[in-house]
Design a protein around this motif. Sequence first.
Motif, short mmCIF file in Angstrom:
data_model
loop_
_atom_site.label_atom_id
_atom_site.label_comp_id
_atom_site.label_asym_id
_atom_site.label_seq_id
_atom_site.Cartn_x
_atom_site.Cartn_y
_atom_site.Cartn_z
N THR A 7 24.01 -38.64 -2.94
CA THR A 7 23.66 -39.59 -3.99
C THR A 7 24.79 -40.58 -4.22
O THR A 7 25.94 -40.36 -3.83
N ARG A 8 24.45 -41.66 -4.89
CA ARG A 8 25.40 -42.71 -5.22
C ARG A 8 24.89 -43.42 -6.46
O ARG A 8 23.74 -43.23 -6.87
N ASP A 9 25.71 -44.26 -7.06
CA ASP A 9 25.23 -45.07 -8.17
C ASP A 9 24.18 -46.06 -7.68
O ASP A 9 24.26 -46.54 -6.54
N VAL A 10 23.21 -46.32 -8.52
CA VAL A 10 22.08 -47.16 -8.14
C VAL A 10 21.85 -48.21 -9.23
O VAL A 10 22.56 -48.25 -10.24
N THR A 11 20.85 -49.05 -9.01
CA THR A 11 20.45 -50.05 -9.99
C THR A 11 18.96 -49.90 -10.27
O THR A 11 18.16 -49.81 -9.34
N VAL A 12 18.61 -49.86 -11.54
CA VAL A 12 17.22 -49.75 -11.98
C VAL A 12 16.81 -51.08 -12.59
O VAL A 12 17.60 -51.72 -13.30
N PHE A 13 15.57 -51.50 -12.34
CA PHE A 13 15.13 -52.79 -12.87
C PHE A 13 13.66 -52.76 -13.30
O PHE A 13 12.85 -52.03 -12.75
N PHE A 14 13.37 -53.59 -14.33
CA PHE A 14 12.00 -53.82 -14.81
C PHE A 14 11.89 -55.28 -15.22
O PHE A 14 12.65 -55.74 -16.09
N LEU A 15 10.97 -55.99 -14.60
CA LEU A 15 10.75 -57.41 -14.90
C LEU A 15 9.32 -57.60 -15.38
O LEU A 15 8.37 -57.12 -14.73
N HIS A 16 9.13 -58.31 -16.49
CA HIS A 16 7.79 -58.58 -17.04
C HIS A 16 7.49 -60.07 -16.99
O HIS A 16 8.35 -60.89 -17.30
N TRP A 17 6.25 -60.38 -16.62
CA TRP A 17 5.73 -61.74 -16.70
C TRP A 17 4.49 -61.76 -17.59
O TRP A 17 3.81 -60.72 -17.72
N PRO A 18 4.16 -62.91 -18.16
CA PRO A 18 2.91 -63.00 -18.93
C PRO A 18 1.71 -62.88 -17.99
O PRO A 18 1.80 -63.16 -16.79
N TRP A 19 0.58 -62.46 -18.53
CA TRP A 19 -0.61 -62.24 -17.72
C TRP A 19 -1.05 -63.51 -16.99
O TRP A 19 -1.62 -63.43 -15.90
N ALA A 20 -0.75 -64.67 -17.52
CA ALA A 20 -1.11 -65.93 -16.85
C ALA A 20 -0.44 -66.05 -15.49
O ALA A 20 -0.92 -66.79 -14.62
N LYS A 21 0.64 -65.32 -15.29
CA LYS A 21 1.37 -65.35 -14.02
C LYS A 21 1.01 -64.17 -13.11
O LYS A 21 1.64 -63.99 -12.06
N ALA A 22 0.02 -63.38 -13.48
CA ALA A 22 -0.28 -62.15 -12.74
C ALA A 22 -0.63 -62.43 -11.28
O ALA A 22 -0.18 -61.71 -10.38
N ALA A 23 -1.44 -63.45 -11.02
CA ALA A 23 -1.82 -63.74 -9.64
C ALA A 23 -0.60 -64.12 -8.81
O ALA A 23 -0.43 -63.67 -7.67
#
Length: 486
Positions: free
Chosen positions: A233-249
């Motif tokens: 194991t090693r140190d890692v990076t976790v990510f979460f990005l949100h966009w509005p539903w208008a950008k879903a496509a």
Amino acid sequence: MIDRRAFLRVSAMAGTLAVSGTAAAAAGPRTPDWAALGHGLDGRLIRPGDASYDGARRLFNAGFDAVRPAGIAYCTTPADVAECLAFARRYGVPVTSRSGGHSYAGWSTGKGLVIDVSPMAKVSYSGGHATVGAGARLVDVYAKLAAHGASIPAGSCPTVGVAGLTLGGGIGVVSRAYGLTCDVLESVQIVTADGRTLTCSPTSHPDLYWASRGGGGGNFGVATSFTFRTHATRDVTVFFLHWPWAKAAAVLRAWQAWGPAAPDALWSNCHLNHDPSPDVMVGGLYLGSKSGCERLLQRLVDRVGSGPTSRFVTASAYDHAMMIMAGCSGLSVGQCHRPGSLPGETANGRLVRDSFSAKSHFAYAPLSSAGVKALLAQVAAGGRHSVLLDALGGAVARVRPDATAFPHRKALYSVQYYAHQSGAAAWTRAAHAAMRPFFGDHAYVNYVDPELKDWRQQYYGANAARLARVKAAYDPGRLFRLPQGV
């Protein structure tokens, strides 16, 4: 298996060790001698009327609470399992095996004898190899191996048993770098229908070893222990990005080109949620620095054409990252369990059960514009539901489709339709049917679906015929019977 709790608290289950079996009645007494079985076990037999019965019979999915087994045997050794199988053969009692109890179809339980391997949960490590009892929960596997600076590629749902995950393949949060859980399986100990305890590896019972790497839990015997090759194991990076539903496509089109083709060190998923309103999110984990992750994420943002409305990117120790992915970032390992005193539970556990319906696909090609539109239309329908897309490729794709029983090596990503509201089954059924013209007929056995018609082909593809031959060799009397048994 990928846990929805890590992403807006919606749990993704995976697979199961369980089978639902009806053994042909063997010669002998017609009335099962449950008392004799209980006395013959080193573990514990729980029967209707016992104080622990209601807790013991329940699965993760509360939708199966009406099922009442005749007995639940908590087996502490392979000999206990063999004793249970002898009992099932002798009296013609249906037999079901259970590890974590997360079967989508409820096939971790039944009306006969449930063989629960939860007490066999020891995790040991030596020289790059981990030996893990079949009843170990993933959160405990991660935590115990972390003490040695090691881990295995596995899912994120913390209370899933390692057995079901491995036997069905094992899609997880570092699969693109290290492969599926079954890809690092070096050997597996299985108690077969005739009571033998076999250690299966590339050189010992290699056909059963092959079938145990993606052939689905419970078809061939009851697994009691696994030996895995580990990674440091090693140190890692976790990510979460949100966009509005208008950008879903735009996000969906960008992600399906970016995620499966990213460097192996980056795993991601795309969540299309309606809970209670539409939302789109890309989350994941990068086996590297925050700055390196940011550069890769910028490529996604550039494809989308606009930045996210919220952005969480943080460096983390590996073991804490697994807790984040499990939805347990603010909890201890002990708290990241269901509460209770039975094996697999903890006195301070805080996790709760769910009631849900789910189905799956694999995407072997990117969705067309029409496919993107169709999928978003299903998500936008009212209710509480989600579609979870998990990126594959990388190390998963470098294994031949026939090298293990898991055939979906060339898929770009897995697709899970998940709902947990009134009318959940109707929504998952409609969404699955609407997307079939675009995704085709491919499904994940760890997201087992009792409504599939051509399930052999969808789960196993060209590997189905070989699996049937292994079944005939190791369980010719079909003691282990599953509605979708090979």
